[in-house]
Design a protein around this motif. Sequence first.
Motif, PDB file in Angstrom:
ATOM      1  N   ASN A   1     -15.549   2.963  -9.524  1.00 45.53           N
ATOM      2  CA  ASN A   1     -16.962   3.457  -9.371  1.00 45.53           C
ATOM      3  C   ASN A   1     -17.670   3.258 -10.720  1.00 45.53           C
ATOM      4  N   GLY A   2     -18.495   2.232 -10.646  1.00 49.58           N
ATOM      5  CA  GLY A   2     -19.229   1.899 -12.083  1.00 49.58           C
ATOM      6  C   GLY A   2     -17.860   1.461 -12.818  1.00 49.58           C
ATOM      7  N   ASP A   3     -17.996   2.195 -14.295  1.00 43.62           N
ATOM      8  CA  ASP A   3     -17.086   1.909 -15.241  1.00 43.62           C
ATOM      9  C   ASP A   3     -15.586   2.625 -15.088  1.00 43.62           C
ATOM     10  N   LYS A   4     -15.770   3.585 -14.103  1.00 43.20           N
ATOM     11  CA  LYS A   4     -14.487   4.260 -14.111  1.00 43.20           C
ATOM     12  C   LYS A   4     -13.477   4.070 -12.879  1.00 43.20           C
ATOM     13  N   PHE A   5     -12.499   4.135 -13.239  1.00 40.61           N
ATOM     14  CA  PHE A   5     -11.258   3.540 -12.168  1.00 40.61           C
ATOM     15  C   PHE A   5     -10.307   4.734 -12.011  1.00 40.61           C
ATOM     16  N   ASN A   6      -9.780   4.824 -10.695  1.00 40.11           N
ATOM     17  CA  ASN A   6      -8.899   5.590 -10.363  1.00 40.11           C
ATOM     18  C   ASN A   6      -7.766   4.781  -9.791  1.00 40.11           C
ATOM     19  N   VAL A   7      -6.399   4.873 -10.549  1.00 44.65           N
ATOM     20  CA  VAL A   7      -5.461   3.979  -9.962  1.00 44.65           C
ATOM     21  C   VAL A   7      -4.516   5.149  -9.494  1.00 44.65           C
ATOM     22  N   LYS A   8      -3.834   4.692  -8.373  1.00 50.20           N
ATOM     23  CA  LYS A   8      -2.840   5.586  -7.887  1.00 50.20           C
ATOM     24  C   LYS A   8      -1.401   4.544  -7.718  1.00 50.20           C
ATOM     25  N   GLU A   9      -0.555   5.136  -8.500  1.00 53.52           N
ATOM     26  CA  GLU A   9       0.923   4.148  -8.239  1.00 53.52           C
ATOM     27  C   GLU A   9       1.929   4.922  -7.519  1.00 53.52           C
ATOM     28  N   ALA A  10       2.195   4.430  -6.355  1.00 56.69           N
ATOM     29  CA  ALA A  10       3.324   5.170  -5.429  1.00 56.69           C
ATOM     30  C   ALA A  10       4.582   4.474  -5.570  1.00 56.69           C
ATOM     31  N   SER A  11       5.777   4.853  -5.673  1.00 54.89           N
ATOM     32  CA  SER A  11       7.284   4.307  -5.580  1.00 54.89           C
ATOM     33  C   SER A  11       7.971   5.159  -5.112  1.00 54.89           C
ATOM     34  N   ASN A  12       9.301   4.561  -4.881  1.00 53.12           N
ATOM     35  CA  ASN A  12      10.395   5.437  -4.594  1.00 53.12           C
ATOM     36  C   ASN A  12      10.695   6.132  -5.760  1.00 53.12           C
ATOM     37  N   PHE A  13      10.266   6.013  -6.896  1.00 52.97           N
ATOM     38  CA  PHE A  13      10.759   6.797  -8.013  1.00 52.97           C
ATOM     39  C   PHE A  13       9.784   7.631  -8.617  1.00 52.97           C
ATOM     40  N   ARG A  14       8.532   7.482  -8.326  1.00 52.93           N
ATOM     41  CA  ARG A  14       7.447   8.156  -8.924  1.00 52.93           C
ATOM     42  C   ARG A  14       6.141   7.998  -8.540  1.00 52.93           C
TER      43      ARG A  14
END
Length: 142
Positions: free
Chosen positions: A54-67
Amino acid sequence: MSIHRRKRSGRTSAGIYGQGRAGSGVTGGACTGIGMMKRKLGAHDNLKITIQQNGDKFNVKEASNFRNIEIEFTLGVNFEYSLADGTELSGAWTLEGNKLVATFTRKDNGKVLKATREIVGDELVQTYVYEGVESKRFFKRG
């Protein structure tokens, strides 16, 4: 889909990517100083990355078996982050064309880790460079 800036619309540019093929040469953590056993586990982590912009803001979700983690950052603003093995980093992401580019400094030894995330065709290509060694990870759009 490409990573790009949206101007004043308030809308997000989103993508969900699941781990695809492995890169050639050195893979995953060898580049960041992660031992062989952790690299073998990481090869089976089933990592999925969701990127919203959203513009210069980022939201990153990292989903794995470990975390599962969620990271929010603003382009050009330093923030703190930890790798899956607990290595703590400080740095910032910038946008160079359609490529997210980051420079992080490890807190334990002061060494620099460079990272990029780029859309190439239907894949998200994540590249790390640490102490002259490059590793790549490829994610298919999901």
